[in-house]
Design a protein around this motif. Structure first.
Motif, mmCIF file in Angstrom:
data_model
loop_
_atom_site.group_PDB
_atom_site.id
_atom_site.type_symbol
_atom_site.label_atom_id
_atom_site.label_comp_id
_atom_site.label_asym_id
_atom_site.label_seq_id
_atom_site.Cartn_x
_atom_site.Cartn_y
_atom_site.Cartn_z
ATOM 1 N N PHE A 1 40.302 84.914 57.282
ATOM 2 C CA PHE A 1 40.754 84.457 58.594
ATOM 3 C C PHE A 1 41.167 85.644 59.449
ATOM 4 C CE2 PHE A 1 44.039 82.576 61.455
ATOM 5 C CZ PHE A 1 43.238 81.600 62.047
ATOM 6 N N ASN A 2 40.668 85.640 60.690
ATOM 7 C CA ASN A 2 41.092 86.662 61.644
ATOM 8 C C ASN A 2 42.283 86.110 62.429
ATOM 9 O OD1 ASN A 2 41.446 88.353 63.888
ATOM 10 N ND2 ASN A 2 39.323 89.078 63.715
ATOM 11 N N SER A 3 43.445 86.714 62.227
ATOM 12 C CA SER A 3 44.686 86.157 62.793
ATOM 13 C C SER A 3 44.790 86.366 64.298
ATOM 14 C CB SER A 3 45.907 86.756 62.083
ATOM 15 O OG SER A 3 45.859 88.162 62.157
ATOM 16 N N LEU A 4 43.826 87.107 64.896
ATOM 17 C CA LEU A 4 43.795 87.197 66.358
ATOM 18 C C LEU A 4 43.251 85.906 66.960
ATOM 19 C CD1 LEU A 4 42.323 90.807 66.861
ATOM 20 C CD2 LEU A 4 44.716 90.090 67.041
ATOM 21 N N ARG A 5 42.592 85.100 66.115
ATOM 22 C CA ARG A 5 41.887 83.913 66.630
ATOM 23 C C ARG A 5 42.615 82.610 66.399
ATOM 24 N NH1 ARG A 5 36.953 86.237 64.429
ATOM 25 N NH2 ARG A 5 36.365 87.831 65.931
ATOM 26 N N GLY A 6 43.837 82.642 65.895
ATOM 27 C CA GLY A 6 44.522 81.369 65.682
ATOM 28 C C GLY A 6 45.724 81.517 64.781
ATOM 29 N N SER A 7 46.242 80.378 64.362
ATOM 30 C CA SER A 7 47.484 80.351 63.591
ATOM 31 C C SER A 7 47.193 80.399 62.089
ATOM 32 C CB SER A 7 48.257 79.072 63.932
ATOM 33 O OG SER A 7 49.087 78.705 62.864
ATOM 34 N N VAL A 8 47.741 81.404 61.439
ATOM 35 C CA VAL A 8 47.586 81.517 59.987
ATOM 36 C C VAL A 8 48.238 80.307 59.313
ATOM 37 C CG1 VAL A 8 48.145 82.923 57.952
ATOM 38 C CG2 VAL A 8 47.548 84.040 60.097
ATOM 39 N N ARG A 9 49.357 79.876 59.868
ATOM 40 C CA ARG A 9 50.087 78.749 59.285
ATOM 41 C C ARG A 9 49.212 77.490 59.244
ATOM 42 N NH1 ARG A 9 55.224 78.050 62.540
ATOM 43 N NH2 ARG A 9 54.865 80.284 62.703
ATOM 44 N N GLU A 10 48.553 77.216 60.373
ATOM 45 C CA GLU A 10 47.689 76.022 60.410
ATOM 46 C C GLU A 10 46.505 76.168 59.468
ATOM 47 O OE1 GLU A 10 46.692 75.236 64.525
ATOM 48 O OE2 GLU A 10 48.837 75.144 65.030
ATOM 49 N N TRP A 11 45.965 77.380 59.434
ATOM 50 C CA TRP A 11 44.812 77.645 58.568
ATOM 51 C C TRP A 11 45.181 77.387 57.110
ATOM 52 C CZ3 TRP A 11 43.861 82.311 55.447
ATOM 53 C CH2 TRP A 11 42.552 82.388 54.956
ATOM 54 N N VAL A 12 46.330 77.913 56.694
ATOM 55 C CA VAL A 12 46.767 77.756 55.305
ATOM 56 C C VAL A 12 47.088 76.283 55.016
ATOM 57 C CG1 VAL A 12 48.620 78.319 53.653
ATOM 58 C CG2 VAL A 12 47.583 80.118 55.036
ATOM 59 N N ALA A 13 47.710 75.615 55.972
ATOM 60 C CA ALA A 13 48.027 74.194 55.776
ATOM 61 C C ALA A 13 46.739 73.413 55.539
ATOM 62 C CB ALA A 13 48.779 73.657 56.984
ATOM 63 N N GLY A 14 45.708 73.720 56.316
ATOM 64 C CA GLY A 14 44.429 73.033 56.160
ATOM 65 C C GLY A 14 43.783 73.311 54.813
ATOM 66 N N LEU A 15 43.891 74.542 54.352
ATOM 67 C CA LEU A 15 43.250 74.924 53.086
ATOM 68 C C LEU A 15 43.965 74.345 51.877
ATOM 69 C CD1 LEU A 15 42.666 78.749 53.755
ATOM 70 C CD2 LEU A 15 40.869 77.054 53.395
ATOM 71 N N THR A 16 45.264 74.073 52.018
ATOM 72 C CA THR A 16 46.053 73.698 50.838
ATOM 73 C C THR A 16 46.660 72.299 50.978
ATOM 74 O OG1 THR A 16 48.076 74.686 51.764
ATOM 75 C CG2 THR A 16 46.691 76.125 50.418
ATOM 76 N N ALA A 17 46.092 71.480 51.836
ATOM 77 C CA ALA A 17 46.600 70.123 52.082
ATOM 78 C C ALA A 17 48.097 70.153 52.385
ATOM 79 C CB ALA A 17 46.294 69.220 50.880
ATOM 80 N N GLY A 18 48.507 71.164 53.137
ATOM 81 C CA GLY A 18 49.899 71.245 53.561
ATOM 82 C C GLY A 18 50.859 71.807 52.521
ATOM 83 N N GLN A 19 50.345 72.101 51.341
ATOM 84 C CA GLN A 19 51.199 72.552 50.227
ATOM 85 C C GLN A 19 51.673 74.002 50.355
ATOM 86 O OE1 GLN A 19 52.393 71.849 46.746
ATOM 87 N NE2 GLN A 19 52.808 70.096 48.060
#
Ligand SMILES: [Zn+2]
Ligand SMILES: [Zn+2]
Length: 361
Positions: free
Chosen positions: A217-235
């Motif tokens: 993930f390129n963190s210039l392009r969005g939220s790392v938090r949202e990306w991780v939430a999506g990848l881990t079902a919020g876990q």
């Protein structure tokens, strides 16, 4: 002999250095391969607190070489042995040195910082280094081009040990530079089920994907938090490693962790950046562990060598350039420009084997 020298107050320069003179209890090592570390670049740019004004040293602490000469009072080494060197030397008498943790000795000294290092042709190995067991014979199966990476890998070994990575866990690594990529490779080797990589440089992220990252993930392009939430079902993830010296990343990291997650603050921050505010409630409610480490011990160095010898671990893809030692200035030009990944210099006979590996990729 050609050398990359740094003088406190004057800066980096290249030129001839005299052959080291050997005492009876020392060793002389002919450099076979040596790599440029972020620390070398930091010293070249900003100097080092351990150097006095006007003091001059040859840079470089990541290296492997052949013993060229053995002092009269050294009996455990012989000429022709190929060795790797764990570059930190402790005071020898403090509690940390007593545990073999030279990297935590308050009074440690190191090649390329307090005394002459390896970005040259021959290195004098002080008696204290030999006595502390930091000169480690290498197996024939390990090329010096690989062995020079044992030191940075030893730091990564240390970082993942304090983060207590277990098989099947998920890891997120901030920073896809050479150190972040080594973390990726070691986490996969150690059984991580998923390794996610974050950077701001697409070329580095492509390299991470090539090395087996589960997602990048390129963190210039969005939220790392949202990306991780999506990848881990919020876990969230089990481990976050910060391999970039960025305070915002340290702050964000605690928010990405799953319950019982571990944060390893692998990269330090520049001293003048002040203190970082952490969300201690995130640590409290999720039972998180926040840890850090610095460098690697001689024991970590041995672990790094064993990992590389396993035949199931390959750091070659992160070596972007292999220069002959004679072209040390060119090597630094590339390193200082921020291009490429790990930059290695080597004796002529290794250069082509390294380049061949680079072009296969
Ligand atoms: Zn290093
Ligand atoms: Zn000590």
């Amino acid at each position: 002999m050609i050398a990359a020298k740094y003088t406190q107050g004057t800066g980096l320069h290249f030129g001839e250095a005299p052959m080291p003179r050997l005492a009876d209890d020392e060793l002389l090592v002919r450099v076979e391969a040596t790599s440029i570390c972020g620390t070398d670049i930091k010293i070249a740019r900003l100097g080092h607190r351990k150097l006095q004004p006007g003091q001059s040293i040859i840079l470089g602490h990541e290296f492997a070489g052949t013993i060229e000469q053995v002092g009269r009072r050294q009996h455990d080494y012989r000429e022709g042995m190929v060795v790797g060197i764990a570059p930190n030397i402790g005071c020898g008498h403090c509690a940390m040195c007593g545990q073999g943790l030279m990297n935590l000795c308050p009074d440690f000294s190191a090649f390329g910082i307090n005394f002459d290092g390896s970005h040259t042709e021959y290195v004098r190995i002080p008696a204290a280094a030999v006595a502390q067991g930091v000169v480690i014979p290498l197996p024939e199966s390990l090329s010096p081009l690989d062995a020079t990476l044992a030191e940075p890998l030893s730091c990564v070994v240390n970082g993942q040990r304090v983060a207590r990575l277990a098989a099947g866990e998920s890891v997120l690594i901030y920073g896809a530079g050479p150190m972040g990529l080594m973390h990726l490779a070691l986490a996969l080797f150690s059984g991580a089920a998923q390794v996610f990589m974050v950077d701001v440089n697409d070329a580095r992220l492509a390299k991470a994907a090539e090395l087996g990252a589960s997602a990048v993930f390129n963190s210039l392009r969005g939220s790392v938090r949202e990306w991780v939430a999506g990848l881990t079902a919020g876990q969230g993830v089990d481990i976050v490693v910060t391999a970039v010296p960025v305070r915002a990343v340290q702050q964000e990291a605690v928010e990405l962790l799953a319950p019982f997650g571990r944060l390893c603050l692998f990269a330090g921050l520049p001293k003048d950046e002040g203190k970082v505010e952490l969300d201690t409630n995130a640590i409290h409610y999720k039972n998180l562990y926040v840890t850090g480490m610095t460098g690697g011990s001689p024991q970590d160095f041995r672990v790094a060598l064993r990992v590389m010898q396993s035949g199931r671990f390959n750091l070659k893809p992160i070596v972007s350039h292999v220069f002959p030692l004679a072209e040390v200035r060119k090597a630094y030009d590339v390193a200082l420009s921020g291009q490429g990944l790990k930059i290695v210099m080597a004796a002529e006979r290794w250069v082509n084997t390294g380049k061949a590996a680079a072009s296969e990729r």
